[in-house]
Design an enzyme around this catalytic site. Structure first.
Site, PDB file in Angstrom:
ATOM      1  N   GLY A 132      51.207   7.815  10.811  1.00  0.00           N
ATOM      2  CA  GLY A 132      52.512   7.651   9.666  1.00  0.00           C
ATOM      3  C   GLY A 132      52.055   7.976   8.441  1.00  0.00           C
ATOM      4  O   GLY A 132      51.268   9.117   8.430  1.00  0.00           O
ATOM      5  N   ASP A 133      52.169   8.091   7.619  1.00  0.00           N
ATOM      6  CA  ASP A 133      52.135   8.833   6.071  1.00  0.00           C
ATOM      7  C   ASP A 133      50.784   8.233   5.597  1.00  0.00           C
ATOM      8  O   ASP A 133      50.193   9.867   5.468  1.00  0.00           O
ATOM      9  CB  ASP A 133      52.796   8.065   4.831  1.00  0.00           C
ATOM     10  CG  ASP A 133      52.924   8.343   3.932  1.00  0.00           C
ATOM     11  OD1 ASP A 133      53.511   9.436   3.576  1.00  0.00           O
ATOM     12  OD2 ASP A 133      51.797   8.059   3.237  1.00  0.00           O
ATOM     13  N   ARG A 137      58.392  -0.641   4.939  1.00  0.00           N
ATOM     14  CA  ARG A 137      57.400  -0.205   3.967  1.00  0.00           C
ATOM     15  C   ARG A 137      58.578  -0.007   2.939  1.00  0.00           C
ATOM     16  O   ARG A 137      58.883  -1.074   2.256  1.00  0.00           O
ATOM     17  CB  ARG A 137      56.814   1.030   4.110  1.00  0.00           C
ATOM     18  CG  ARG A 137      55.261   0.838   3.362  1.00  0.00           C
ATOM     19  CD  ARG A 137      54.985   1.128   3.710  1.00  0.00           C
ATOM     20  NE  ARG A 137      53.933   1.540   5.333  1.00  0.00           N
ATOM     21  CZ  ARG A 137      52.926   1.009   5.105  1.00  0.00           C
ATOM     22  NH1 ARG A 137      52.001   0.187   4.181  1.00  0.00           N
ATOM     23  NH2 ARG A 137      51.900   0.592   7.006  1.00  0.00           N
ATOM     24  N   THR A 167      47.599  15.678  25.995  1.00  0.00           N
ATOM     25  CA  THR A 167      46.498  14.791  26.982  1.00  0.00           C
ATOM     26  C   THR A 167      47.474  16.110  28.559  1.00  0.00           C
ATOM     27  O   THR A 167      46.090  17.075  28.485  1.00  0.00           O
ATOM     28  CB  THR A 167      46.710  13.296  27.572  1.00  0.00           C
ATOM     29  OG1 THR A 167      46.377  13.218  26.893  1.00  0.00           O
ATOM     30  CG2 THR A 167      45.788  13.996  28.839  1.00  0.00           C
ATOM     31  N   GLY A 213      49.749   1.928  11.843  1.00  0.00           N
ATOM     32  CA  GLY A 213      51.090   0.757  12.512  1.00  0.00           C
ATOM     33  C   GLY A 213      51.351   1.730  13.526  1.00  0.00           C
ATOM     34  O   GLY A 213      51.712   2.640  13.973  1.00  0.00           O
ATOM     35  N   ASP A 221      58.744   3.754  10.738  1.00  0.00           N
ATOM     36  CA  ASP A 221      59.704   3.480   9.282  1.00  0.00           C
ATOM     37  C   ASP A 221      60.736   4.233   9.077  1.00  0.00           C
ATOM     38  O   ASP A 221      61.569   4.477   8.441  1.00  0.00           O
ATOM     39  CB  ASP A 221      58.209   3.965   8.438  1.00  0.00           C
ATOM     40  CG  ASP A 221      57.899   2.270   8.553  1.00  0.00           C
ATOM     41  OD1 ASP A 221      58.163   1.289   8.712  1.00  0.00           O
ATOM     42  OD2 ASP A 221      56.768   2.417   7.654  1.00  0.00           O
ATOM     43  N   ARG A 255      74.047 -13.680  15.201  1.00  0.00           N
ATOM     44  CA  ARG A 255      74.712 -13.168  14.978  1.00  0.00           C
ATOM     45  C   ARG A 255      75.242 -14.842  15.194  1.00  0.00           C
ATOM     46  O   ARG A 255      76.626 -15.192  15.131  1.00  0.00           O
ATOM     47  CB  ARG A 255      76.370 -12.155  15.356  1.00  0.00           C
ATOM     48  CG  ARG A 255      77.604 -12.076  14.326  1.00  0.00           C
ATOM     49  CD  ARG A 255      78.038 -11.243  14.988  1.00  0.00           C
ATOM     50  NE  ARG A 255      77.648 -10.322  14.215  1.00  0.00           N
ATOM     51  CZ  ARG A 255      77.933  -9.679  13.432  1.00  0.00           C
ATOM     52  NH1 ARG A 255      78.650 -10.393  12.314  1.00  0.00           N
ATOM     53  NH2 ARG A 255      77.221  -8.608  12.410  1.00  0.00           N
ATOM     54  N   HIS A 261      56.395  -9.055  13.426  1.00  0.00           N
ATOM     55  CA  HIS A 261      55.951  -7.330  14.426  1.00  0.00           C
ATOM     56  C   HIS A 261      56.823  -7.369  15.385  1.00  0.00           C
ATOM     57  O   HIS A 261      56.115  -6.450  16.120  1.00  0.00           O
ATOM     58  CB  HIS A 261      54.515  -7.781  13.894  1.00  0.00           C
ATOM     59  CG  HIS A 261      53.692  -7.475  13.154  1.00  0.00           C
ATOM     60  ND1 HIS A 261      53.179  -8.572  11.799  1.00  0.00           N
ATOM     61  CD2 HIS A 261      52.472  -6.321  12.610  1.00  0.00           C
ATOM     62  CE1 HIS A 261      53.247  -7.529  10.664  1.00  0.00           C
ATOM     63  NE2 HIS A 261      52.481  -6.535  11.458  1.00  0.00           N
ATOM     64  N   LEU A 262      57.471  -7.900  15.901  1.00  0.00           N
ATOM     65  CA  LEU A 262      58.202  -7.516  17.102  1.00  0.00           C
ATOM     66  C   LEU A 262      59.232  -6.433  17.018  1.00  0.00           C
ATOM     67  O   LEU A 262      59.098  -6.236  18.383  1.00  0.00           O
ATOM     68  CB  LEU A 262      58.771  -9.562  17.204  1.00  0.00           C
ATOM     69  CG  LEU A 262      60.766  -9.154  16.305  1.00  0.00           C
ATOM     70  CD1 LEU A 262      61.694  -8.346  17.539  1.00  0.00           C
ATOM     71  CD2 LEU A 262      61.027 -10.947  16.724  1.00  0.00           C
ATOM     72  N   ASP A 273      60.120   7.612   7.764  1.00  0.00           N
ATOM     73  CA  ASP A 273      60.122   7.335   6.350  1.00  0.00           C
ATOM     74  C   ASP A 273      59.191   9.070   5.823  1.00  0.00           C
ATOM     75  O   ASP A 273      58.294   9.331   4.930  1.00  0.00           O
ATOM     76  CB  ASP A 273      59.284   6.536   5.281  1.00  0.00           C
ATOM     77  CG  ASP A 273      57.482   6.261   5.762  1.00  0.00           C
ATOM     78  OD1 ASP A 273      57.472   7.430   7.309  1.00  0.00           O
ATOM     79  OD2 ASP A 273      57.246   5.575   5.067  1.00  0.00           O
ATOM     80  N   ARG A 284      44.180   0.550  10.919  1.00  0.00           N
ATOM     81  CA  ARG A 284      43.592   1.033   9.810  1.00  0.00           C
ATOM     82  C   ARG A 284      42.136   1.330   9.073  1.00  0.00           C
ATOM     83  O   ARG A 284      41.380   0.307   8.903  1.00  0.00           O
ATOM     84  CB  ARG A 284      44.762   0.598   8.210  1.00  0.00           C
ATOM     85  CG  ARG A 284      46.013   0.085   8.931  1.00  0.00           C
ATOM     86  CD  ARG A 284      47.392  -0.285   8.203  1.00  0.00           C
ATOM     87  NE  ARG A 284      48.395  -0.949   7.994  1.00  0.00           N
ATOM     88  CZ  ARG A 284      49.374   0.070   8.339  1.00  0.00           C
ATOM     89  NH1 ARG A 284      49.275   1.180   8.669  1.00  0.00           N
ATOM     90  NH2 ARG A 284      50.305  -0.786   9.011  1.00  0.00           N
ATOM     91  N   ARG A 323      70.532 -18.877   5.050  1.00  0.00           N
ATOM     92  CA  ARG A 323      69.264 -19.152   5.205  1.00  0.00           C
ATOM     93  C   ARG A 323      68.782 -17.476   5.657  1.00  0.00           C
ATOM     94  O   ARG A 323      69.038 -16.443   5.543  1.00  0.00           O
ATOM     95  CB  ARG A 323      69.843 -19.133   7.141  1.00  0.00           C
ATOM     96  CG  ARG A 323      70.209 -21.360   7.460  1.00  0.00           C
ATOM     97  CD  ARG A 323      69.092 -21.639   7.044  1.00  0.00           C
ATOM     98  NE  ARG A 323      69.583 -23.035   7.849  1.00  0.00           N
ATOM     99  CZ  ARG A 323      69.490 -24.091   6.601  1.00  0.00           C
ATOM    100  NH1 ARG A 323      70.907 -23.291   5.549  1.00  0.00           N
ATOM    101  NH2 ARG A 323      70.593 -24.679   6.697  1.00  0.00           N
TER     102      ARG A 323
HETATM  103  O1  F6P Z   1      54.771   1.375   8.518  1.00  0.00           O
HETATM  104  C1  F6P Z   1      55.014   0.899   9.749  1.00  0.00           C
HETATM  105  C2  F6P Z   1      54.618  -1.176   9.187  1.00  0.00           C
HETATM  106  O2  F6P Z   1      55.000  -1.675   9.978  1.00  0.00           O
HETATM  107  C3  F6P Z   1      55.884  -1.249   7.627  1.00  0.00           C
HETATM  108  O3  F6P Z   1      56.875  -1.354   8.665  1.00  0.00           O
HETATM  109  C4  F6P Z   1      55.460  -2.374   7.665  1.00  0.00           C
HETATM  110  O4  F6P Z   1      55.631  -2.148   6.354  1.00  0.00           O
HETATM  111  C5  F6P Z   1      53.821  -2.159   7.753  1.00  0.00           C
HETATM  112  O5  F6P Z   1      53.567  -1.524   9.135  1.00  0.00           O
HETATM  113  C6  F6P Z   1      52.846  -3.779   8.793  1.00  0.00           C
HETATM  114  O6  F6P Z   1      51.437  -3.238   8.950  1.00  0.00           O
HETATM  115  P1  F6P Z   1      50.441  -4.838   8.848  1.00  0.00           P
HETATM  116  O7  F6P Z   1      51.013  -4.055  10.712  1.00  0.00           O
HETATM  117  O8  F6P Z   1      49.549  -3.447   8.598  1.00  0.00           O
HETATM  118  O9  F6P Z   1      50.563  -5.995   8.321  1.00  0.00           O
END
Ligand code: F6P
Length: 335
Positions: free
Chosen positions: A114-115, A184, A36, A23, A140, A167, A265-266, A142, A84, A259
């Site tokens: 990331g991970d 995640r 670089t 991501g 994340d 708010r 994704h923003l 994490d 990915r 609500r």
């Molecule tokens: O790892 C970053 C992240 O934005 C997570 O917080 C989220 O669960 C995941 O990627 C979403 O992944 P994708 O953009 O592949 O749906």
């Protein structure tokens, strides 16, 4: 050949490959720029690999000069693109990647992600005895062994701004809002996002097995002095997400006008904050220092404002704990 990355020779400059994977996160471009430029400053050639490990398999590789990374420090996303890559999870895929590196004359890799990115790097590095340094690039936050990751601060600020806006309407209509944030399986964005935006609570995976967080929330009567409430929910199968919380409230506590808002994704976009730009710049330069020092298979981290090297095995395998003091702060301030 791989062992001599620490001492650029005179016959052929050693070459460092750089990629972003998984991501995207704001600040990845600042990191690409730093790696670089620090590499070139120290006498290395640089090759950019497009689309993460996918591009390593297909050979989407371009030599990079300092100009290639001009005017990108302020840009969100990643100019190298990202992906990915399932194929890199197979032994055959990784063999193809190694052949590409040999063919391109790349002597070491800096991977930003990331991970999943660091897990791939760790396996590849051990299979082929290949020097890799990782940078923690994920919103994340994490990854174990680093106080913060590239992109986390920007995402947190984005969440704070979004919640400030929600708010206004929550207060006007006197509603209960569940706002779902990314992360995640980690609750850092939800917990700190809640503190930063003055939310009533955060529902996070880290304590999901300890307590029914919704029940606790209702029991405590939300914020007593107000008729509207905002609760941040970390996306995760452990919490069930914001929709699940709202469904539960509708069924179990129908007196609330509830609500849901899923930020989605923003949270991954936007120009990086000063904090993320500085972090990415420091970490990018540190990646080259690490290679010069003969380090390999480490992630660059930051602890108490100091750069540290964290072995891949530690960064990936350990769950980064949340700070319980933050939970208490949130509870104390939401009365
Ligand atoms: O790892 C970053 C992240 O934005 C997570 O917080 C989220 O669960 C995941 O990627 C979403 O992944 P994708 O953009 O592949 O749906």
């Amino acid at each position: 050949m791989n062992d001599s990355i620490t001492s650029p020779n005179t016959e052929r400059k050693h070459c460092i490959g750089i990629l972003t994977s998984g991501g995207d996160a704001p600040g990845m471009n600042a990191a690409v720029r730093a790696v670089t430029r620090a590499a070139i400053y120290n006498g290395f050639d640089v090759k950019a690999i497009y689309r993460g490990y996918k591009g390593l398999l297909s050979g989407e590789i371009v030599p990079f000069k300092t100009q290639n990374v001009s005017n990108i420090i302020q840009q969100g996303g990643t100019i190298l693109k990202t992906a990915r890559c399932k194929e890199f999870e197979t032994a055959e895929g990784r063999k193809t990647a190694y052949e590409t590196l040999q063919r391109e004359g790349i002597d070491a890799l800096v991977v930003i992600g990331g991970d999943g990115t660091l897990t791939g790097a760790r396996i590849f590095a051990s299979e082929f005895n290949f020097p890799i340094v990782g940078l923690p690039g994920t919103i994340d936050n994490d990854l174990y062994g680093t106080d913060t990751t590239i992109g986390y601060d920007t995402a947190l600020n984005t969440i704070m701004q979004a919640v400030d806006k929600i708010r206004d309407t929550a207060t006007s209509h006197e509603r209960l809002f569940f706002i779902e944030v990314m992360g995640r399986d980690a609750g850092f964005l939800a917990l700190n996002g809640a503190i930063a935006s003055g939310a009533e609570a955060a529902i996070i995976p880290e304590i999901a097995t300890e307590v029914d967080q919704l029940e606790e929330l209702i029991k405590n009567g939300f914020r007593k002095s107000k008729n509207s409430s905002i609760v941040l929910v970390a996306e995760s199968p452990m919490t069930g997400g914001a929709m699940h919380m709202a469904e539960r409230v509708k069924n179990e506590y129908p007196q609330y006008d509830v609500r849901v808002s899923i930020l989605g994704h923003l949270q991954r976009g936007g120009s990086p904050t000063a904090h993320d730009r500085i972090l990415a710049s420091r970490m990018g330069a540190a990646a080259i220092d690490a290679l010069l020092e003969g380090q390999r298979n480490v992630m660059i981290g930051i602890r108490n404002e100091q750069i540290v090297y964290v072995p891949f095995s530690k960064a990936i395998k350990n769950d980064k704990p949340i700070d319980r003091e933050l939970l208490n702060t949130l509870r104390t301030l939401s009365i």
